[in-house]
Design a protein around this motif. Sequence first.
Motif, PDB file in Angstrom:
ATOM      1  N   VAL A  20       0.844  -1.200   0.000  1.00 50.17           N
ATOM      2  CA  VAL A  20       0.000   0.000   0.000  1.00 50.17           C
ATOM      3  C   VAL A  20       0.880   1.252   0.000  1.00 50.17           C
ATOM      4  O   VAL A  20       0.596   2.223  -0.710  1.00 50.17           O
ATOM      5  N   GLY A  21       1.965   1.230   0.775  1.00 51.89           N
ATOM      6  CA  GLY A  21       2.891   2.356   0.783  1.00 51.89           C
ATOM      7  C   GLY A  21       3.509   2.591  -0.585  1.00 51.89           C
ATOM      8  O   GLY A  21       3.594   3.730  -1.059  1.00 51.89           O
ATOM      9  N   ALA A  22       3.932   1.508  -1.239  1.00 52.29           N
ATOM     10  CA  ALA A  22       4.506   1.638  -2.584  1.00 52.29           C
ATOM     11  C   ALA A  22       3.461   2.140  -3.580  1.00 52.29           C
ATOM     12  O   ALA A  22       3.770   2.956  -4.453  1.00 52.29           O
ATOM     13  N   ALA A  23       2.225   1.685  -3.439  1.00 51.14           N
ATOM     14  CA  ALA A  23       1.162   2.139  -4.341  1.00 51.14           C
ATOM     15  C   ALA A  23       0.907   3.641  -4.183  1.00 51.14           C
ATOM     16  O   ALA A  23       0.729   4.351  -5.179  1.00 51.14           O
ATOM     17  N   PHE A  24       0.895   4.117  -2.946  1.00 51.53           N
ATOM     18  CA  PHE A  24       0.704   5.554  -2.736  1.00 51.53           C
ATOM     19  C   PHE A  24       1.873   6.354  -3.301  1.00 51.53           C
ATOM     20  O   PHE A  24       1.685   7.446  -3.847  1.00 51.53           O
TER      21      PHE A  24
END
Length: 136
Positions: A12-16
């Motif tokens: 999720v962090g990488a997606a953001f």
Amino acid sequence: MIEVLVSVLLLVGAAFMVLAAIGVLRLPDLPTRMHATTKAGALGAMMTMGGVAFYFGESAVVARAVAIVIFILLTAPIAAHVIGRAGYFTGTKLWAGTIKDELQERYDPETHKLSSGLEETESRMPPRTEKGTSNQ
């Protein structure tokens, strides 16, 4: 179970962060780009730090991760605001679809002065007196 939580937080962090990068490439002007990088980039970094804290689980690592998250929460919005104002004051063009420019009537590009709107109010206020004394 921790591995699943760590994986979700990191993904999720990488997606953001990818979303923030796409925002920088796709959005039309400086203020909207700053909004994308501040919100999505900061949230992505905080999710990544959460994943790091859960993965290692040591108190020193968790304390550092929490300190980094607090630092990001405190500095990212301020930095974006200052960069956005600096861009506005140097004459960076706004997007043609911008509806509202609140600084336009308050900023003088010739003198580089920004009025707060309180100047007129302060000039109409009665003079201040010291405590316990009266003007009457």
